[in-house]
Design an enzyme around this catalytic site. Structure first.
Site, PDB file in Angstrom:
ATOM      1  N   ASN A  86       0.850  -1.185   0.000  1.00 44.35           N
ATOM      2  CA  ASN A  86       0.000   0.000   0.000  1.00 44.35           C
ATOM      3  C   ASN A  86       0.885   1.235   0.000  1.00 44.35           C
ATOM      4  O   ASN A  86       1.417   1.636   1.038  1.00 44.35           O
ATOM      5  CB  ASN A  86      -0.913  -0.020   1.229  1.00 44.35           C
ATOM      6  CG  ASN A  86      -1.837   1.193   1.278  1.00 44.35           C
ATOM      7  OD1 ASN A  86      -1.860   2.016   0.363  1.00 44.35           O
ATOM      8  ND2 ASN A  86      -2.603   1.301   2.347  1.00 44.35           N
ATOM      9  N   ASN A 109       3.259   3.618 -14.553  1.00 46.87           N
ATOM     10  CA  ASN A 109       2.399   4.289 -15.525  1.00 46.87           C
ATOM     11  C   ASN A 109       1.219   4.977 -14.841  1.00 46.87           C
ATOM     12  O   ASN A 109       0.094   4.948 -15.324  1.00 46.87           O
ATOM     13  CB  ASN A 109       1.925   3.324 -16.624  1.00 46.87           C
ATOM     14  CG  ASN A 109       0.980   2.243 -16.122  1.00 46.87           C
ATOM     15  OD1 ASN A 109       1.030   1.844 -14.959  1.00 46.87           O
ATOM     16  ND2 ASN A 109       0.121   1.747 -17.007  1.00 46.87           N
ATOM     17  N   PHE A 110       1.521   5.600 -13.701  1.00 53.08           N
ATOM     18  CA  PHE A 110       0.537   6.472 -13.073  1.00 53.08           C
ATOM     19  C   PHE A 110       0.258   7.677 -13.981  1.00 53.08           C
ATOM     20  O   PHE A 110       1.035   7.978 -14.886  1.00 53.08           O
ATOM     21  CB  PHE A 110       1.055   7.002 -11.733  1.00 53.08           C
ATOM     22  CG  PHE A 110       1.331   5.944 -10.701  1.00 53.08           C
ATOM     23  CD1 PHE A 110       0.316   5.132 -10.226  1.00 53.08           C
ATOM     24  CD2 PHE A 110       2.615   5.788 -10.183  1.00 53.08           C
ATOM     25  CE1 PHE A 110       0.572   4.168  -9.260  1.00 53.08           C
ATOM     26  CE2 PHE A 110       2.874   4.831  -9.212  1.00 53.08           C
ATOM     27  CZ  PHE A 110       1.848   4.008  -8.757  1.00 53.08           C
ATOM     28  N   LYS A 150      -6.092  12.433 -18.190  1.00 49.66           N
ATOM     29  CA  LYS A 150      -6.306  10.993 -18.246  1.00 49.66           C
ATOM     30  C   LYS A 150      -6.253  10.543 -19.699  1.00 49.66           C
ATOM     31  O   LYS A 150      -6.821  11.173 -20.583  1.00 49.66           O
ATOM     32  CB  LYS A 150      -7.672  10.623 -17.650  1.00 49.66           C
ATOM     33  CG  LYS A 150      -7.866  11.064 -16.209  1.00 49.66           C
ATOM     34  CD  LYS A 150      -6.957  10.302 -15.260  1.00 49.66           C
ATOM     35  CE  LYS A 150      -7.247  10.661 -13.809  1.00 49.66           C
ATOM     36  NZ  LYS A 150      -6.329   9.977 -12.879  1.00 49.66           N
ATOM     37  N   ALA A 151      -5.571   9.445 -19.935  1.00 45.33           N
ATOM     38  CA  ALA A 151      -5.408   8.972 -21.311  1.00 45.33           C
ATOM     39  C   ALA A 151      -5.849   7.530 -21.421  1.00 45.33           C
ATOM     40  O   ALA A 151      -5.354   6.671 -20.707  1.00 45.33           O
ATOM     41  CB  ALA A 151      -3.954   9.113 -21.757  1.00 45.33           C
ATOM     42  N   ASP A 182      -1.690   1.944 -26.500  1.00 42.95           N
ATOM     43  CA  ASP A 182      -1.282   1.172 -25.329  1.00 42.95           C
ATOM     44  C   ASP A 182      -0.125   0.231 -25.629  1.00 42.95           C
ATOM     45  O   ASP A 182       0.584  -0.177 -24.700  1.00 42.95           O
ATOM     46  CB  ASP A 182      -2.466   0.338 -24.823  1.00 42.95           C
ATOM     47  CG  ASP A 182      -3.364   1.121 -23.884  1.00 42.95           C
ATOM     48  OD1 ASP A 182      -2.872   2.036 -23.216  1.00 42.95           O
ATOM     49  OD2 ASP A 182      -4.568   0.822 -23.828  1.00 42.95           O
TER      50      ASP A 182
END
Length: 410
Positions: A86, A109-110, A150-151, A182
Site C-alpha cells: 500500500n 504508468n501512473f 487521463k489517457a 497502449d
C-alpha cells in the site's frame, strides 16, 4: 534464465492495465526479475478484473471462484513476481525504498505527477539508488496533458491523427481494433530503459525515462507524409486500397478477402497476367500510369476476384510472383505454426488449472543467437511472492513481514 540478456537485473513494476504491464512483460521475457507491486486494498492490477476469466471449467464472462484468473492477467502477468504494498500507507514508502535500493529499474504508468505526490517519484528513487533507471509511461508525458490528463487508448488514437488515416474518404474516423497507443508506448519505453541501463553502466548514474502514449503514437503517424500527400491531391484516407501504390489493397474473393501489394512494374504485370489480362499491361505499364488510373485498376481486380474462390486466387498470384495473402481472423493468425515455432506467440497456462482452454498470448518476438528470451512462469496470484521478495530479497524477518501485513502495509 541465466542465459538471458537481462539476467540478474531487478525491475520494480508499479504498473497496471496494459501499457505499463506490456513493457514489464517484455523485460521479464528478456530475463529480468520483475517484481510487480500491487495495492492490496483494491484487488491489485485492474487487469485482474477484466472479463473473460479462465475457470476450472473453461472461459467465463464472470469470475466464479477466487481461483479464476482474467485472461488479461494470464497474458500480462507471466514471468513476474507479485507482492502487495500500500503505497499510500505511511510505511509503504519505506518498503518501496528498500525495493529501490536493490533494483536496477522502476517502471510506472501512473497519471503524470501521481508518483511524486505519493513521494515515490524519480527524485526519491535516485537519492536512494543513484544508478536507478526510472521509466514513466503516461498519456501525455511528465508535464501532463489536456483536461484531466487521463489517457485511454481511444483518446490517444483520436488525438494522434491515427483515426483520420483509416476508413473511406469522407467517412467517419476509424478506431483501430488493436490498442495501438497502449502497445506502442511500452515498446519505446523498453528501448529507452535498455539504453539508459547501458549509459548507467558507463557513467554510474541512472536517469528518468519519460515516454508518452500520445508522443509515441503520433511519432509513428508522422512517419507517413499524410500532409504532403494531401498537398499534391492524394487523399490521406483511401479505404481498403492505396491509389499511390496501385495495385495495392484488400479485395474480395467469393469466400473471403485477400491483400495484394503490387506497386512495382514486375508485380503489377504479374497480377495482370494472373488475371488473364495481358492486354492491359501496356495501359498500366508504369507506376505513374497505374496511379493515374488507380480507380479503374482496382475495380478490374475486384471484378476478377469476387467471383473466384480464395484458394484459386492465391495460387494464381503465387504462381506469378505477386505478393498476396489471405485476410485471417485473429484466432487463426495466432495459431500460425511459424509464429508458434518461433515462440512469438505461445500457449497460456493457468497457475493452478491444468488447462488454459487452448488460449494463446504474446511471446517475446525477438530471437537471439546466443541468449534466450522466454516467459517461463504463469501469472502470479495477488501477493503470491510476498515472503520470497520481502524475506529473501529484502531480508525482512517473518515477524516483520507479519507485522507489515497486520498494519495494512502489505
Amino acid at each position: 534464465m541465466a542465459d538471458s540478456p537481462l539476467a540478474g537485473r531487478v525491475v520494480i513494476d508499479l504498473t497496471s492495465a496494459l501499457a505499463g504491464p506490456y513493457a514489464t512483460l517484455l523485460l521479464a521475457g528478456l530475463g529480468a526479475r520483475v517484481i510487480k507491486v500491487e495495492n492490496p486494498l483494491n484487488g491489485g492490477d485492474q487487469a485482474r478484473g477484466n472479463a473473460p476469466y479462465l475457470s476450472e471449467d473453461g472461459l467465463t464472462l464472470t469470475r466464479r471462484s477466487p481461483r479464476d484468473m482474467s485472461v488479461s492477467m494470464l497474458v500480462r502477468g507471466r514471468g513476474k513476481q507479485s507482492v502487495t504494498l500500500n503505497l499510500k500507507h505511511p510505511r509503504g514508502r519505506e518498503v518501496f525504498g528498500d525495493l529501490v535500493r536493490r533494483a536496477d529499474v522502476v517502471v510506472e504508468n501512473f497519471s503524470a505527477g501521481v508518483a511524486d505526490r505519493l513521494g515515490i517519484g524519480y527524485d526519491f528513487a535516485a537519492r536512494l539508488n543513484p544508478k536507478i533507471v526510472y521509466t514513466s509511461i503516461s498519456g501525455f508525458g511528465a508535464q501532463g496533458g489536456p483536461g484531466s490528463g487521463k489517457a485511454m487508448d481511444t483518446i490517444v488514437q483520436a488525438l494522434s491523427g491515427l483515426m483520420a488515416t483509416s476508413g473511406d474518404p469522407g467517412g467517419p474516423p476509424v478506431r483501430s481494433g488493436l490498442p495501438l497507443a497502449d502497445l506502442t508506448a511500452p515498446l519505446f519505453a523498453v528501448v529507452g530503459t535498455l539504453a539508459a541501463l547501458m549509459q548507467a553502466e558507463r557513467t554510474g548514474r541512472g536517469q528518468h525515462v519519460d515516454v508518452s502514449m500520445l508522443g509515441a503514437l503520433t511519432s509513428l503517424v508522422a512517419c507517413e507524409p499524410f500532409d504532403a500527400l494531401e498537398a499534391v491531391g492524394l487523399p490521406a484516407r483511401t479505404g481498403p486500397v492505396m491509389p499511390r501504390l496501385a495495385p495495392f489493397g484488400i479485395f474480395p474473393a467469393a469466400d473471403g478477402w485477400f491483400a495484394v501489394c503490387a506497386p512495382t512494374d514486375g508485380f503489377a504485370h504479374g497480377l495482370l497476367k494472373a488475371m488473364g489480362r495481358e492486354d492491359l499491361i501496356e495501359e498500366f505499364r508504369t507506376r505513374d500510369r497505374r496511379v493515374e488510373r488507380a480507380d479503374r485498376l482496382h475495380e478490374l481486380v475486384a471484378e476478377w476476384s469476387s467471383a473466384r474462390p480464395l484458394r484459386e486466387i492465391l495460387d494464381l498470384l503465387t504462381e506469378h510472383g505477386v505478393p498476396a495473402a489471405p485476410v485471417r481472423d485473429p484466432a487463426t493468425a495466432v495459431r500460425d505454426p511459424l509464429v508458434l515455432e518461433r515462440e512469438e506467440v505461445v500457449p497460456l497456462s493457468h497457475p493452478r488449472y491444468e488447462h488454459a482452454g487452448e488460449l494463446y498470448g504474446t511471446g517475446v518476438p525477438i530471437r537471439f543467437s546466443a541468449a534466450r528470451a522466454r516467459l517461463e512462469t504463469p501469472a502470479p496470484d495477488l501477493g503470491e511472492h510476498n515472503a520470497e521478495v520481502y524475506g529473501g530479497l529484502l531480508g525482512y524477518s517473518e515477524e516483520h513481514i507479519r507485522e507489515l501485513a497486520e498494519d495494512g502495509v502489505i
